[in-house]
Design a protein around this motif. Structure first.
Motif, PDB file in Angstrom:
ATOM      1  N   GLY A 138      48.483  37.269  35.076  1.00 35.82           N
ATOM      2  CA  GLY A 138      49.578  38.932  34.554  1.00 35.82           C
ATOM      3  C   GLY A 138      50.215  38.101  35.079  1.00 35.82           C
ATOM      4  O   GLY A 138      51.027  36.979  33.095  1.00 35.82           O
ATOM      5  N   ASP A 139      51.989  37.564  35.529  1.00 40.34           N
ATOM      6  CA  ASP A 139      52.948  36.677  35.132  1.00 40.34           C
ATOM      7  C   ASP A 139      52.719  34.821  35.732  1.00 40.34           C
ATOM      8  O   ASP A 139      53.733  34.461  34.937  1.00 40.34           O
ATOM      9  CB  ASP A 139      54.743  37.226  35.835  1.00 40.34           C
ATOM     10  N   LEU A 140      51.433  35.109  36.124  1.00 41.13           N
ATOM     11  CA  LEU A 140      51.182  33.720  36.128  1.00 41.13           C
ATOM     12  C   LEU A 140      50.476  32.401  35.419  1.00 41.13           C
ATOM     13  O   LEU A 140      49.585  33.286  35.200  1.00 41.13           O
ATOM     14  CB  LEU A 140      50.298  33.943  38.060  1.00 41.13           C
ATOM     15  N   LYS A 141      50.756  31.440  35.395  1.00 49.19           N
ATOM     16  CA  LYS A 141      49.686  30.820  34.387  1.00 49.19           C
ATOM     17  C   LYS A 141      50.057  29.865  34.786  1.00 49.19           C
ATOM     18  O   LYS A 141      50.453  29.188  35.262  1.00 49.19           O
ATOM     19  CB  LYS A 141      51.081  30.440  32.952  1.00 49.19           C
ATOM     20  N   PHE A 142      48.498  28.826  34.320  1.00 51.11           N
ATOM     21  CA  PHE A 142      47.588  27.679  35.085  1.00 51.11           C
ATOM     22  C   PHE A 142      47.182  27.035  34.116  1.00 51.11           C
ATOM     23  O   PHE A 142      46.589  27.316  33.033  1.00 51.11           O
ATOM     24  CB  PHE A 142      47.180  27.972  35.901  1.00 51.11           C
ATOM     25  N   SER A 143      47.358  25.910  34.212  1.00 54.47           N
ATOM     26  CA  SER A 143      46.805  25.019  33.332  1.00 54.47           C
ATOM     27  C   SER A 143      45.280  24.829  33.702  1.00 54.47           C
ATOM     28  O   SER A 143      44.757  24.969  34.296  1.00 54.47           O
ATOM     29  CB  SER A 143      47.028  22.734  33.542  1.00 54.47           C
ATOM     30  N   LEU A 144      44.310  24.649  32.506  1.00 56.99           N
ATOM     31  CA  LEU A 144      42.998  24.583  32.178  1.00 56.99           C
ATOM     32  C   LEU A 144      42.483  23.928  32.913  1.00 56.99           C
ATOM     33  O   LEU A 144      41.309  25.068  33.870  1.00 56.99           O
ATOM     34  CB  LEU A 144      42.486  24.690  30.754  1.00 56.99           C
ATOM     35  N   GLU A 145      42.804  22.763  32.841  1.00 52.61           N
ATOM     36  CA  GLU A 145      41.930  21.611  33.851  1.00 52.61           C
ATOM     37  C   GLU A 145      41.854  22.399  35.142  1.00 52.61           C
ATOM     38  O   GLU A 145      41.368  22.298  36.105  1.00 52.61           O
ATOM     39  CB  GLU A 145      42.785  20.315  33.318  1.00 52.61           C
ATOM     40  N   SER A 146      43.532  22.971  35.437  1.00 56.18           N
ATOM     41  CA  SER A 146      43.660  23.251  37.091  1.00 56.18           C
ATOM     42  C   SER A 146      42.484  23.840  37.714  1.00 56.18           C
ATOM     43  O   SER A 146      42.142  24.406  38.225  1.00 56.18           O
ATOM     44  CB  SER A 146      44.815  23.744  37.635  1.00 56.18           C
ATOM     45  N   VAL A 147      42.594  25.692  36.478  1.00 55.47           N
ATOM     46  CA  VAL A 147      41.361  26.631  36.914  1.00 55.47           C
ATOM     47  C   VAL A 147      39.782  26.183  36.512  1.00 55.47           C
ATOM     48  O   VAL A 147      39.308  26.524  37.712  1.00 55.47           O
ATOM     49  CB  VAL A 147      41.837  27.407  35.550  1.00 55.47           C
ATOM     50  N   LYS A 148      39.591  25.068  35.939  1.00 55.90           N
ATOM     51  CA  LYS A 148      38.320  24.718  35.981  1.00 55.90           C
ATOM     52  C   LYS A 148      38.002  24.510  37.119  1.00 55.90           C
ATOM     53  O   LYS A 148      37.338  24.386  38.179  1.00 55.90           O
ATOM     54  CB  LYS A 148      38.319  23.489  34.951  1.00 55.90           C
ATOM     55  N   LYS A 149      39.331  23.502  37.959  1.00 57.88           N
ATOM     56  CA  LYS A 149      38.728  23.017  39.638  1.00 57.88           C
ATOM     57  C   LYS A 149      38.825  23.981  40.307  1.00 57.88           C
ATOM     58  O   LYS A 149      38.193  23.246  41.593  1.00 57.88           O
ATOM     59  CB  LYS A 149      40.055  21.702  39.364  1.00 57.88           C
ATOM     60  N   LEU A 150      39.846  24.518  40.544  1.00 65.61           N
ATOM     61  CA  LEU A 150      39.088  25.710  40.952  1.00 65.61           C
ATOM     62  C   LEU A 150      38.035  25.979  41.073  1.00 65.61           C
ATOM     63  O   LEU A 150      37.577  26.601  42.555  1.00 65.61           O
ATOM     64  CB  LEU A 150      40.610  27.018  40.731  1.00 65.61           C
TER      65      LEU A 150
END
Length: 85
Positions: free
Chosen positions: A3-15
């Motif tokens: 949606g309107d939330l954006k996160f770094s690829l590295e953080s998404v991988k950690k998640l």
């Protein structure tokens, strides 16, 4: 992005690592994914902390984790990349 939330690829991988790590528990002791929250994880990247305050946090985390499952290379997964396909 969710949606309107954006996160770094590295953080998404950690998640994704955190969420996948929760699945490798003894199945008899496993908590259903619907009741699991990465917000309880001490290694959750700081940029996700505001999401934990949202009512739809579980769905946001699930969608981000699923997005990290894509078999795209990191370059093509990056929104700044054009013409990969």
């Amino acid at each position: 992005q969710d949606g309107d939330l954006k996160f770094s690829l590295e953080s998404v991988k950690k998640l994704k690592e955190l969420m996948d790590g929760n699945r490798h528990i003894n199945p008899r002791m496993m908590v259903p994914m619907a009741s699991y929250s990465p917000c309880r994880e001490k290694h959750l990247p700081e940029e996700f902390w505001p999401v934990c305050k949202r009512e739809d946090a579980a769905m946001v985390f699930r969608r981000l984790s699923l997005a990290a499952d894509d078999d795209l290379c990191e370059i093509c997964a990056n929104a700044a990349c054009a013409g990969c396909f």
